[in-house]
Design a protein around this motif. Structure first.
Motif, PDB file in Angstrom:
ATOM      1  N   THR A 190       0.804  -1.220   0.000  1.00  0.00           N
ATOM      2  CA  THR A 190       0.000   0.000   0.000  1.00  0.00           C
ATOM      3  C   THR A 190       0.839   1.273   0.000  1.00  0.00           C
ATOM      4  O   THR A 190       0.329   2.335  -0.311  1.00  0.00           O
ATOM      5  CB  THR A 190      -0.900   0.056   1.254  1.00  0.00           C
TER       6      THR A 190
ATOM      7  N   ALA B  13       1.727   2.694   2.578  1.00  0.00           N
ATOM      8  CA  ALA B  13       1.353   3.474   3.763  1.00  0.00           C
ATOM      9  C   ALA B  13       2.416   3.327   4.852  1.00  0.00           C
ATOM     10  O   ALA B  13       3.127   2.343   4.906  1.00  0.00           O
ATOM     11  CB  ALA B  13       0.000   3.002   4.292  1.00  0.00           C
ATOM     12  N   ARG B  14       2.530   4.364   5.679  1.00  0.00           N
ATOM     13  CA  ARG B  14       3.440   4.333   6.818  1.00  0.00           C
ATOM     14  C   ARG B  14       2.705   4.857   8.039  1.00  0.00           C
ATOM     15  O   ARG B  14       1.645   5.453   7.922  1.00  0.00           O
ATOM     16  CB  ARG B  14       4.648   5.249   6.568  1.00  0.00           C
ATOM     17  N   VAL B  15       3.298   4.641   9.192  1.00  0.00           N
ATOM     18  CA  VAL B  15       2.812   5.316  10.392  1.00  0.00           C
ATOM     19  C   VAL B  15       3.343   6.739  10.297  1.00  0.00           C
ATOM     20  O   VAL B  15       4.560   6.943  10.285  1.00  0.00           O
ATOM     21  CB  VAL B  15       3.351   4.637  11.666  1.00  0.00           C
TER      22      VAL B  15
END
Ligand code: SF4
Lengths: 169, 208
Positions: free
Chosen positions: B164, B166-168
């Motif tokens: 995705t 996505a990261r924190v």
């Protein structure tokens, strides 16, 4: 034009057991009216999702009452609640396990944008990890808003070129 | 709400390091970290404080010494008395205190939470893992130096992160958090008021 034909409706004696239509319309008609949700209930919004499913609001009127707790059997993931980073991986895995075609509704402020949880623990919108079709505002949204989102999603699906996509796939 | 027994006096007899702790409600006492399991066992077995209501910690901020204080709230179910026991962790860099899981099984998850949020080690804990954040998360979020918005880190699941992208992330604070500070201003005029204007979606974060 003068005609002797007085039939105003479909007459199977004349035309046989045949209806002429477009593949797109038929496929979309089937898809829109049996959209089984994957209830991704993660926080308070899930209570409202349950309310929408039960008799007062009755999501069954729109063909989406069959909450499937198995991703294999569901068409539309309703993310209802706060998605933490710890839960995000599970949400994405469940999404991956759903069979195509599949749609996602982000229900409520949390699922749409992280909501009031501007914090180290909360995913800032489920669209970071799954493609979202309809967002619903509210904290929590009223059941009517969820029904509205479902109808918007159905309207969207009605215009999909499903047959063309099938041929391509 | 005064205790029927003077807990402080009784404790002081057995554990001379005990000192009174300022408290607005229940009797409270400071103890030396070394006395912790023995003193709590004494309170449980001989003073009737049989129920561990809560176990938590305080971070007094960086540079303060002692920096970490572990707090126990005990209840006597027989006499309906509460007592609060606090102990400073001897080390500010590697805070640790003895586990009380052997006294109250319920302390297990409380100690895991304090470990997760503050990074305080409970020596002798049977299973000291993080309980809220995921294994391998590099920070302890309730420490004072940790920003509310969080710190950019990888997602717990590397596969999902690769899929995705996505990261924190450090959450966009959008002018928040909105908190009231009594006394400073007229609250009815000034709410909500921004304490941390770090950045929003439209305005870039100023370099720290
Ligand atoms: S949007 Fe509001 S009601 Fe919904 S999950 Fe978030 S906090 Fe709860």
């Amino acid at each position: 034009m003068v005609t002797t034909n007085t039939e105003i409706a479909y007459n199977s004696k004349i035309e046989g057991e045949v209806i002429v239509s477009r593949m797109d319309s038929i496929i979309n008609w089937i898809r829109t009216n049996s959209m089984w949700p994957m209830p991704m209930g993660l926080a308070c919004c899930a209570i409202e999702l349950m309310g929408t499913a039960s008799s007062r609001f009755d999501i069954a009127r729109f063909g989406a009452e069959v909450m499937r707790f198995s991703p294999r059997q569901s068409d539309c993931m309703i993310v209802a609640g706060t998605v933490t980073y710890k839960m995000a991986s599970a949400v994405r895995r469940i999404y991956d396990q759903m069979a195509e075609p599949k749609w996602v509704i982000a229900m409520g402020a949390c699922a749409s944008s992280g909501g009031m949880y501007r914090s180290y623990a909360t995913l800032q919108g489920v669209d970071h990890i799954v493609p979202v079709d309809v967002y619903i505002s509210g904290c929590p949204p009223r059941p009517e808003a969820l029904l509205d989102a479902l109808m918007k999603l159905q309207a969207k699906v009605r215009h999909e070129r499903s047959a063309t996509n099938l041929r391509r796939a | 709400m005064s205790a029927t027994v003077d807990v402080l006096a009784v404790l002081k007899e057995k554990f001379p390091a005990a000192t009174p702790r300022p408290s607005l409600d229940h009797p409270a006492v400071n103890l030396a970290a070394g006395d912790i399991p023995a003193a709590l066992k004494f309170l449980r077995d001989e003073q009737g404080f049989d129920f561990l209501v809560d176990l938590t910690a305080v971070d007094w901020a960086e540079g303060v010494s002692p920096r970490f204080t572990v707090v126990y709230h005990l209840l006597s179910t027989g006499r309906h008395d509460y007592v609060r026991v606090a102990t400073d962790c001897p080390s500010d860099e590697a805070p640790a205190v003895a586990s009380v899981v052997s006294l109250w099984a319920g302390a297990n998850w409380h100690e895991r939470e304090v470990y997760d949020m503050f990074g305080i080690n409970f020596t002798g804990h049977p299973d000291l893992r993080r309980i809220l954040m995921w294994d391998g998360y590099p920070y302890h979020p309730l420490r004072k130096e940790f920003p509310l918005a969080g710190i950019d880190t990888p997602l717990p699941d590397a596969e999902i992160m690769a899929e995705t992208g996505a990261r924190v992330i450090a959450a966009p604070m959008a002018g928040g958090p909105f908190v009231a500070s009594p006394g400073e201003i007229n609250l009815t005029e000034a709410e909500p008021r921004a304490k941390d204007e770090s950045w929003t979606e439209r305005r870039a974060k100023p370099d720290a």
